[in-house]
Design an enzyme around this catalytic site. Structure first.
Site, PDB file in Angstrom:
ATOM      1  N   GLU A   1      35.719 -13.764  -9.223  1.00 51.23           N
ATOM      2  CA  GLU A   1      36.326 -12.106  -9.057  1.00 51.23           C
ATOM      3  C   GLU A   1      37.258 -11.770  -8.404  1.00 51.23           C
ATOM      4  OE1 GLU A   1      32.255 -10.491  -8.873  1.00 51.23           O
ATOM      5  OE2 GLU A   1      32.232 -10.165 -11.340  1.00 51.23           O
TER       6      GLU A   1
ATOM      7  N   GLU B   1      21.034  -3.564  -9.912  1.00 54.81           N
ATOM      8  CA  GLU B   1      22.417  -3.061 -10.526  1.00 54.81           C
ATOM      9  C   GLU B   1      22.460  -2.703 -12.098  1.00 54.81           C
ATOM     10  OE1 GLU B   1      25.262  -5.979 -10.006  1.00 54.81           O
ATOM     11  OE2 GLU B   1      26.770  -5.163 -11.359  1.00 54.81           O
TER      12      GLU B   1
ATOM     13  N   ASP C   1      24.819 -12.451 -15.617  1.00 50.97           N
ATOM     14  CA  ASP C   1      24.944 -11.564 -14.537  1.00 50.97           C
ATOM     15  C   ASP C   1      23.712 -10.691 -14.386  1.00 50.97           C
ATOM     16  OD1 ASP C   1      25.847 -10.543 -12.042  1.00 50.97           O
ATOM     17  OD2 ASP C   1      27.476  -9.426 -13.261  1.00 50.97           O
TER      18      ASP C   1
HETATM   19  O1  GCW Z   1      26.958  -8.458 -10.768  1.00 51.07           O
HETATM   20  C1  GCW Z   1      28.423  -8.624 -10.301  1.00 51.07           C
HETATM   21  C2  GCW Z   1      28.506  -7.501  -9.551  1.00 51.07           C
HETATM   22  C3  GCW Z   1      29.515  -7.587  -8.289  1.00 51.07           C
HETATM   23  C4  GCW Z   1      29.031  -8.836  -7.546  1.00 51.07           C
HETATM   24  C5  GCW Z   1      29.144  -9.878  -8.429  1.00 51.07           C
HETATM   25  C6  GCW Z   1      28.540 -10.995  -7.624  1.00 51.07           C
HETATM   26  C7  GCW Z   1      29.308  -9.037  -5.431  1.00 51.07           C
HETATM   27  O2  GCW Z   1      28.985  -6.269 -10.412  1.00 51.07           O
HETATM   28  O3  GCW Z   1      29.441  -6.211  -7.663  1.00 51.07           O
HETATM   29  O4  GCW Z   1      29.886  -8.908  -6.485  1.00 51.07           O
HETATM   30  O5  GCW Z   1      28.115  -9.752  -9.469  1.00 51.07           O
HETATM   31  O6  GCW Z   1      27.423 -11.592  -7.730  1.00 51.07           O
HETATM   32  O7  GCW Z   1      29.591 -11.899  -6.864  1.00 51.07           O
END
Ligand code: GCW
Length: 857
Positions: A430, A532, A504
């Site tokens: 990311e 989240e 995720d």
């Molecule tokens: O779930 C996603 C999140 C990001 C997060 C990423 C991760 C810290 O939307 O906000 O970044 O995973 O775990 O690295």
């Protein structure tokens, strides 16, 4: 019957199921647990039962998450109809007693004695619940509580017999040895015991009868007691709490091999008393199974918190190191009370500034506060830090200058913080920088940092959460594909940290296939405590069952019984290092976690990190007793509400293995229709693949993505076949035709409508259930929880109606008879622009009407 509820989908065998008995809810607890119960001593009487009133649903059989389709285990039905004089202690006694076998037995009321275990990972409960049949008086008035005290509340014991027992046993606290952690233990004990007994329990020096003697095994008079052999087996963090004879005086000994062990024992004793267990046969003993148990804060240096829903970061960087917020100590106490022994202070999307000298002095100030509580600090390392703050032109891990920079940086940090834990790294994920920019591997990057911290005893936790640019065939395969070939290539002080599932932090995912697949590398399990994708601050979703599900998932890496818990505790592949991480839900809100109920998730994480065999239900019961009340009229319905909450959320958000259909960025409301984001795998349509034929992502062998190939044979075969894939993960692994029949006999479309509807009505039952504790919980917390449940109920209906109108546009089928019609049209839901504030998400337009019943008959 107005609500059909299916509560057991995918839940492990030890969990409660609910049965309609004579119009009241009663718990039916499974007696045959799938996990082995540990040997141990049994103390105290029979576990009490969890009873409840209210609610009106029945449940049909569910499916086991990992075990193919099966119905839940039977169990003893114990209906109490809300009587307030049932035994206390029940399952929580077993819970504290460690093993899930113990806890569920303890919970089984009439059936079993409270579980109690000695040994690594276990803890003796001492007297399990039974024996206490005292009636709890209805509180005359309860002072308003903000929630700031968390579960560390010590109200006067309201039942006379127990109060008398405690008063006689706890008159003063005497320390053995001199140590900052023992001093903390004395403070905790005097505070807690004074509150619970209503007397002044002060620190003393002479060991008189009625003393609590706390300290290490090396300090007299503990040293002279015959505890050495048993203590030695418990390792550096274990503890022993029991009644002993010291110079002819009856005292309660709280002993550890280290001072921190004694502190853990003190909190265990306090928990025993906060949950009103008897003292007869008191014998608490435990040692953690997993060595490193950390919180991961996704906290930024500007005090914003990524995926934080509880206000700003508690780390007030601009005031540090000069000003120490009282919250730091409170934070340390709370964590120590659970056994959490590390904290990564900063976001994995890292800022190199935290590695500059001025920030290191701030970090040192925090480390100094946390040290007596047994908590080490860790930092996230931004891979490009040598360029950003070191004036180098490269961050190539093979570059001598880069290596030297990190080595010097580690030396600088350890000069200030000798017990610094190490680094957590998110690299090449990311947008984060990483070794792949220099054509190096994750192992090259991790090993370079590992060399820097190794001389100081530090570790590197290297995250496996990666997915590359482009349009991959199947995003969930990438972590395994990148990391599995690196097995055996990491230095001894590197742990690879994988999320619980391959995608995720979805409401529900199968376990990550990396668990068990890297025998040469210690793996850390990363759980997300902050919700989240699960309703953030507002929705009540107790994550204990989800944690339990992943910990007990069988990878089959070394045959049956190779659970994720055994992978991460190091026992399966004989690793010295072992770790678990929980992404924190803590902020500077008065109640710490954005809602009172979210505290339960911090608590469950800590308790299960210490002992991954604990049952989610037993942990929930302890939490309710410590946080709200020991009165069965509160304990029973609130534990049940917690236990049904996660499944309810899965049902109204992402039933049957759906994932990632939340709104863009905020991940709060429903948006299964989103298809226009620049990267394919950011779009909900990529995940659900709805079309005129059916729904779901085909991950079976070709023409599927064959992601199932990443699992060991038994799991692979189960998930590869549509017939043996549990309903919980059906659409995660298969594209299923709309008219195909499921185990329930319903078609996929009918089942989808059913699940979404049941989920909504479950929230209605949760609301009704909570309403019954009014007057038994202080008004402030009662109202806060009730208000959120109301929002949740509306939002559950929003989720249902938005998703069903959208999926109906593909299935071309109507809502079957017996289910409510969606309140609005698809275009209405697509046109909603909420939440406006992603940190405290709300969707005002949908807060009207009657969310339930969604199931009309
Ligand atoms: O779930 C996603 C999140 C990001 C997060 C990423 C991760 C810290 O939307 O906000 O970044 O995973 O775990 O690295």
């Amino acid at each position: 019957m107005n609500t059909l509820t299916r509560l057991t989908e995918g839940l492990p065998r030890c969990l409660t199921r609910l049965t309609l008995l004579s119009g009241v809810w009663a718990t039916a607890l499974t007696l045959a647990c799938s996990s082995p119960s540990e040997s141990g001593t049994t103390q105290g009487g029979a576990g009490g039962s969890v009873a409840t009133t209210g609610g009106s649903s029945t449940q049909s059989g569910g499916t086991m998450a990992q075990g193919g389709n099966s119905t839940p285990q039977g169990g003893a039905n114990v209906a109490q109809g809300g009587a307030t004089n049932v035994s206390t202690g029940g399952s929580s006694a077993g819970a504290s007693g460690s093993a899930s076998g113990g806890s569920s037995a303890g919970a089984a009321g009439a059936q079993a004695q409270g579980g109690a275990t000695i040994g690594a990972g276990g803890s003796t409960s001492g007297g399990a619940g039974g024996g206490n049949t005292e009636q709890y008086p209805k509180p005359a008035s309860l002072p308003a509580e903000t929630g700031a005290s968390l579960w560390l509340r010590y109200p006067l014991v309201p039942i006379q017999g127990r109060l008398t027992e405690y008063k006689a046993a706890f008159k003063q606290v005497v320390k053995a040895g001199t140590n900052a952690s023992v001093d903390v233990a004395v403070t905790e004990l005097t505070t807690g015991l004074s509150g619970l007994t209503g007397a002044t329990v002060a620190a003393g020096t002479a060991t008189d009868a009625g003393s609590v003697l706390v300290g290490t095994a090396q300090a007299e008079p503990i040293k002279s007691l015959p505890l050495a052999t048993r203590l030695a087996a418990l390792g550096p963090e274990g503890y022993l709490v029991e009644t002993a004879d010291v110079g002819g005086k009856s005292v309660t000994v709280v002993a550890g091999n280290t001072a921190v062990g004694a502190l853990y024992g003190s909190f265990a004793l306090l928990r025993h008393l906060q949950t009103h267990r008897p003292l007869a046969g008191l014998s608490l003993s435990a040692a953690p199974r997993i060595k490193t148990r950390v919180l991961n804060h996704w906290d930024n240096l500007d005090r914003s918190v990524e995926r934080g829903y509880a206000g700003r970061s508690i780390w007030d960087w601009s005031a540090l190191p000069g000003t120490l917020s009282p919250r730091y100590k409170e934070y340390a106490r709370a964590n120590a009370s659970l056994g959490i022994n590390g904290t990564v202070l900063t976001n994995v999307n890292a800022n190199a500034q935290v590695l500059t000298a001025s920030y290191i002095s701030k970090v040192k100030a925090l480390a100094d506060v946390f040290r007596p509580y047994g908590i080490k600090v860790y930092l996230t390392a931004r891979f490009s830090a040598p360029i950003e703050i070191g004036n180098l032109t490269t961050a190539d891990p093979n570059d001598a200058g880069v290596k030297k920079w990190w080595t010097d940086k580690a030396t600088e940090i350890y000069g200030q913080i000798p017990d610094f834990g190490g680094f957590l790294v998110k690299a090449n994920s990311e947008g984060q920088p990483g070794p792949q920019q220099y054509m190096r591997t994750h192992a090259d990057g991790a090993n370079m940092l590992a060399d820097a911290v190794a001389p100081h005893g530090g570790v590197v936790m290297w995250r496996a959460f990666v997915y590359s640019e482009g349009s991959p065939v199947d995003r969930i395969k990438q972590a395994y594909d990148e990391f599995k070939p690196l097995d055996g290539k990491f230095k001894d002080n590197v742990l690879v940290q994988a999320k619980n599932g391959p995608l995720d932090f979805q409401p529900r995912e199968p376990f990550h296939p990396l668990f068990g697949a890297m025998p040469g590398t210690p793996l850390t399990l990363e759980l997300q405590i902050t919700k989240e994708y699960l309703g953030e601050d507002t929705h009540l979703a107790y994550l204990g069952p989800m944690f339990e599900e992943v910990l007990k998932s069988d990878t089959y890496a070394k045959g049956a019984g190779s659970t994720v818990a055994k992978v991460i505790d190091g026992s399966l592949h004989s690793h010295t290092l072992s770790a678990i991480a929980g992404v924190s839900n803590i902020g500077d809100d008065a109640n710490w976690t954005g809602s009172h109920m979210n505290q339960a998730n911090w608590y469950a994480y800590g308790r299960m990190a210490w002992n991954p065999d604990l049952s989610a239900e037993a942990v929930a019961e302890d939490w309710v007793r410590q946080t709200f009340s020991n009165d069965p009229i509160v304990v029973a319905p609130v534990v049940q509400t917690l236990m049904r909450s996660h499944q309810a959320l899965v049902d109204y958000m992402t039933p049957l293995g759906l994932v990632h259909i939340m709104g863009t960025d905020h991940h709060y409301g429903p948006a299964p229709w989103v298809s226009n984001l620049s990267r394919a795998e950011w779009n909900p349509v990529y995940y659900h693949k709805a079309d005129s034929q059916g729904l779901g992502f085909n991950r079976a062998p070709s023409p599927g993505s064959d992601a199932v190939a990443q699992y060991f044979q038994q799991v692979r075969e189960r998930f590869a076949s549509r017939a043996t894939t549990p309903d919980a993960f059906l659409l995660f692994f298969h594209h299923v035709g709309w008219a195909d029949k499921l185990a329930s006999g319903r078609t996929l479309w009918e089942e989808l409508v059913h699940r979404y509807s049941v989920g909504v009505d479950e929230v209605g039952v949760m609301r009704d259930s909570w309403a019954k504790v009014k007057g038994y919980v202080d008004d402030k917390r009662f109202t806060d929880v009730a208000d959120f449940l109301q929002i949740q109920h509306y939002e559950a209906r929003w989720w249902r109606d938005a998703c069903l109108t959208y999926f109906a546009s593909h299935s071309k089928q109507a809502i079957p008879a017996g289910y409510a019609m969606p309140a609005q049209t698809l275009s209405y839901y697509q046109g909603l622009t909420c939440p406006s504030d992603a940190k405290k998400p709300r969707c005002m337009p949908i807060y009207s009407g009657q969310p339930s019943p969604a199931v009309l008959k």
